[in-house]
Write an enzyme that holds these catalytic residues in place. Structure first.
Site, short mmCIF file in Angstrom:
data_model
loop_
_atom_site.label_atom_id
_atom_site.label_comp_id
_atom_site.label_asym_id
_atom_site.label_seq_id
_atom_site.Cartn_x
_atom_site.Cartn_y
_atom_site.Cartn_z
N ARG A 1 -9.44 1.07 9.14
CA ARG A 1 -9.02 -0.32 9.64
C ARG A 1 -10.22 -0.94 10.47
NH1 ARG A 1 -3.19 0.43 9.26
NH2 ARG A 1 -2.00 -1.31 9.56
N LYS B 1 0.90 -1.28 -0.10
CA LYS B 1 0.04 -0.03 0.07
C LYS B 1 1.00 1.43 0.11
CE LYS B 1 -2.24 -0.93 3.87
NZ LYS B 1 -1.61 -2.15 4.17
N ARG C 1 11.32 -1.69 11.46
CA ARG C 1 10.11 -1.49 12.14
C ARG C 1 10.03 -2.39 13.45
NH1 ARG C 1 5.01 -0.19 8.42
NH2 ARG C 1 4.13 -1.23 10.36
N ARG D 1 -0.35 -8.78 13.57
CA ARG D 1 -0.59 -7.89 12.62
C ARG D 1 -1.89 -8.52 11.71
NH1 ARG D 1 4.60 -5.61 11.00
NH2 ARG D 1 3.44 -4.14 9.34
N ARG E 1 11.72 -6.81 4.08
CA ARG E 1 11.89 -5.37 3.32
C ARG E 1 12.61 -4.26 4.10
NH1 ARG E 1 5.36 -3.18 4.65
NH2 ARG E 1 5.74 -3.27 6.78
P1 AMP Z 1 0.81 0.64 9.12
O1 AMP Z 1 2.15 1.31 8.87
O2 AMP Z 1 -0.11 0.97 8.33
O3 AMP Z 1 1.11 -0.85 8.98
O4 AMP Z 1 0.36 0.85 10.79
C1 AMP Z 1 1.22 0.67 11.40
C2 AMP Z 1 0.62 0.30 12.99
O5 AMP Z 1 -0.16 1.49 13.52
C3 AMP Z 1 -0.59 -0.56 12.96
O6 AMP Z 1 -0.27 -1.90 13.39
C4 AMP Z 1 -1.54 -0.03 14.10
O7 AMP Z 1 -0.80 -0.27 15.39
C5 AMP Z 1 -1.35 1.45 13.94
N1 AMP Z 1 -2.27 2.01 12.96
C6 AMP Z 1 -2.14 2.60 11.75
N2 AMP Z 1 -3.29 2.94 11.26
C7 AMP Z 1 -4.47 2.49 12.12
C8 AMP Z 1 -5.56 2.70 12.08
N3 AMP Z 1 -6.23 3.16 11.03
N4 AMP Z 1 -6.21 2.19 13.15
C9 AMP Z 1 -5.85 1.71 14.31
N5 AMP Z 1 -4.20 1.46 14.36
C10 AMP Z 1 -3.64 2.03 13.30
#
Ligand code: AMP
Length: 184
Positions: A88, A13, A131, A142, A127
């Site tokens: 989400r 994404k 993180r 996740r 990758r």
């Molecule tokens: P991402 O970079 O999108 O994979 O997000 C990393 C982490 O941020 C996720 O595992 C959640 O802990 C938090 N996070 C990001 N976006 C959301 C969202 N829309 N709702 C809840 N938690 C989020």
């Protein structure tokens, strides 16, 4: 043009959102990037969400919805945006619909990148993004959270007839071309 780029962790994404941002000149909004920046800068938001991101669980809906609503009010998003990592949960999707209604706006595309789970784990582990949630155990959490809380978001938009599925396997450019075809 308002776009949601949807898919499991590791689906690409972020990569595709950045390419779309360059191609169409529409800003990319990643909630994950905002949280990581807040953690790095030790802001009150960062302090609040650090342990949640480390665990691979989701930040509470209210926090995320308020954050996105505030962010989208900024001038730079006035002609559209690409959402990556939001909504989400179904609660977030409903809140986002309300936000659009209030602003007399609408969603133009919901693009879902589909990638098999084994491939996702391989991709995330290779990758090298440094993180704290990219360990095998956290990735499993996740993906579980994705299946239970996030996948239903797609059903929600399917009922609105908005979902466009794109095969997330292939080269970055092949996938990008698939997305562009859908948008044009
Ligand atoms: P991402 O970079 O999108 O994979 O997000 C990393 C982490 O941020 C996720 O595992 C959640 O802990 C938090 N996070 C990001 N976006 C959301 C969202 N829309 N709702 C809840 N938690 C989020």
């Amino acid at each position: 043009m308002n776009i949601i780029l949807f898919g499991p962790p590791g689906a690409g994404k972020g990569t595709q959102a950045k390419k779309l941002q360059d191609e169409y000149n529409i800003p990319h909004l990643s909630t994950g990037d905002i949280f990581r920046a807040a953690i790095k800068n030790k802001t009150p938001l960062g302090v609040k969400v650090k342990s949640i991101l480390d665990s691979g669980e989701l930040v509470p809906d209210e926090t995320v919805v308020d954050l996105v609503a505030d962010e989208l009010k900024k001038e730079k998003y006035k002609d559209g945006y690409i959402l990556d990592g939001f909504p989400r949960t179904v609660v977030q999707a409903k809140a986002f619909d309300e936000f659009l209604n209030e602003n007399d706006d609408e969603l133009d595309a919901f693009i879902s990148l589909t990638v098999p789970e084994e491939e996702l784990i391989k991709r995330i582990l290779s990758r090298g993004e440094d993180r704290s949630d990219d360990t095998e155990e956290k990735i499993k959490t996740r993906l579980e959270v994705y299946r239970e809380e996030t996948q239903p978001v797609m059903n929600y938009y399917e009922k609105q007839g908005k979902v466009q599925k794109i095969d997330g396997l292939g080269s970055i450019d092949e996938i990008f071309n698939g997305i562009k075809e859908v948008l044009n």
